[in-house]
Design a protein around this motif. Sequence first.
Motif, short mmCIF file in Angstrom:
data_model
loop_
_atom_site.label_atom_id
_atom_site.label_comp_id
_atom_site.label_asym_id
_atom_site.label_seq_id
_atom_site.Cartn_x
_atom_site.Cartn_y
_atom_site.Cartn_z
N LEU A 88 0.79 -1.22 0.00
CA LEU A 88 0.00 0.00 0.00
C LEU A 88 0.83 1.28 0.00
N ASN A 89 1.97 1.27 0.64
CA ASN A 89 2.79 2.50 0.73
C ASN A 89 4.11 2.36 -0.02
N MET A 90 4.07 1.68 -1.16
CA MET A 90 5.30 1.41 -1.92
C MET A 90 6.02 2.71 -2.31
N ASP A 91 5.29 3.71 -2.83
CA ASP A 91 5.93 4.96 -3.27
C ASP A 91 6.64 5.64 -2.11
N GLU A 92 5.96 5.74 -0.98
CA GLU A 92 6.56 6.39 0.18
C GLU A 92 7.75 5.60 0.68
N TYR A 93 7.63 4.28 0.67
CA TYR A 93 8.71 3.42 1.12
C TYR A 93 9.94 3.59 0.24
N GLU A 94 9.73 3.63 -1.09
CA GLU A 94 10.85 3.76 -2.03
C GLU A 94 11.53 5.12 -1.92
N ARG A 95 10.77 6.16 -1.66
CA ARG A 95 11.36 7.49 -1.53
C ARG A 95 12.34 7.55 -0.36
N GLY A 96 12.12 6.75 0.63
CA GLY A 96 13.01 6.74 1.78
C GLY A 96 14.11 5.72 1.68
N ASP A 97 14.15 4.95 0.59
CA ASP A 97 15.17 3.91 0.45
C ASP A 97 15.41 3.62 -1.02
N ARG A 98 16.41 4.29 -1.61
CA ARG A 98 16.68 4.11 -3.04
C ARG A 98 17.25 2.74 -3.36
N TRP A 99 17.65 1.99 -2.35
CA TRP A 99 18.25 0.69 -2.58
C TRP A 99 17.27 -0.44 -2.26
N MET A 100 16.02 -0.16 -2.42
CA MET A 100 15.00 -1.17 -2.11
C MET A 100 15.18 -2.42 -2.96
N VAL A 101 15.08 -3.57 -2.31
CA VAL A 101 15.14 -4.85 -3.03
C VAL A 101 13.83 -5.04 -3.78
N PHE A 102 13.92 -5.60 -4.99
CA PHE A 102 12.71 -5.83 -5.77
C PHE A 102 11.79 -6.82 -5.05
N GLY A 103 10.50 -6.59 -5.18
CA GLY A 103 9.53 -7.45 -4.53
C GLY A 103 9.04 -6.85 -3.23
N ILE A 104 8.49 -7.68 -2.38
CA ILE A 104 7.95 -7.22 -1.09
C ILE A 104 9.07 -7.23 -0.05
N PRO A 105 9.39 -6.08 0.55
CA PRO A 105 10.47 -6.04 1.55
C PRO A 105 10.05 -6.70 2.85
N ASN A 106 11.04 -7.17 3.59
CA ASN A 106 10.81 -7.81 4.88
C ASN A 106 11.41 -6.98 6.00
N GLY A 107 11.04 -5.73 6.05
CA GLY A 107 11.54 -4.88 7.11
C GLY A 107 11.41 -3.41 6.76
N PRO A 108 11.76 -2.53 7.69
CA PRO A 108 11.64 -1.09 7.45
C PRO A 108 12.69 -0.58 6.47
N ASN A 109 12.41 0.57 5.86
CA ASN A 109 13.42 1.20 5.01
C ASN A 109 14.42 1.95 5.88
N ARG A 110 15.31 2.72 5.28
CA ARG A 110 16.37 3.39 6.04
C ARG A 110 15.83 4.45 6.99
N GLN A 111 14.62 4.91 6.72
CA GLN A 111 14.00 5.88 7.60
C GLN A 111 13.12 5.23 8.67
N GLY A 112 13.11 3.89 8.69
CA GLY A 112 12.34 3.17 9.70
C GLY A 112 10.88 2.95 9.34
N LEU A 113 10.52 3.22 8.07
CA LEU A 113 9.13 3.04 7.65
C LEU A 113 8.87 1.58 7.29
N LEU A 114 7.85 1.00 7.90
CA LEU A 114 7.50 -0.39 7.61
C LEU A 114 6.67 -0.46 6.33
N PRO A 115 6.86 -1.53 5.54
CA PRO A 115 5.96 -1.74 4.40
C PRO A 115 4.54 -2.00 4.90
#
Length: 214
Positions: A88-115
């Motif tokens: 649901l929050n993929m865009d926001e999640y990606e904005r906070g983590d340019r190195w996002m792994v493809f697919g569904i992440p299993n943890g918060p991004n670098r800013q601590g945002l959970l998928p």
Amino acid sequence: MKTKRQVTYMLMALAMALMLVLSGCGSLGSSQDFSGTWGYIETPTMKDVNYEYSSDKIILVTFEKKTDHTYTGNFRQYRYAPKKMNFLNMDEYERGDRWMVFGIPNGPNRQGLLPKMELEYTFKEIGHDFEPFNLTERDGVLYIDESGTEYTYDSQKDALVSGKFVMQRIKDGDMTNLKNEAQQHIRDYFQKKYVDTKKWDLVDIKFTDETSGQ
């Protein structure tokens, strides 16, 4: 004298036959009706159960009465199949983590945002390779002819019981109790694996139904 002896033997034979009938020897005893549909849940037996790809089977067994003491049994199988994972929050999640792994992440991004996840499962009938089978009822106990497995009726639970194995009665095709139990197993799995471990913000798990009249 000979005629009197024959009459005596006949009376003795009749008395023995009457004793056999009264004792139930040679008969199937009283009859109880086991006809109808009964259901149970079969959970995956794998060591590491993964409800992302698999789920419980809901198995219905229908007993059709053929005579006072004989039945045939047939199976149907159902399950909740994974349908969709909504990030649901993929865009926001990606904005906070340019190195996002493809697919569904299993943890918060670098800013601590959970998928933020929303899951969808759909209930459907699945095929099986079970063959019809025969059963015999004897003195209120139902036996599978091939294996000898026996079932007794528990009137308090309105269920058939064989040791620790229980099949509950399914009235008018209503599998609500079994479906609720299967749904809860899926919820418990994702709660334990993703929510409690703070890998996801699980918003909802939606359950739909592809069967008709269930």
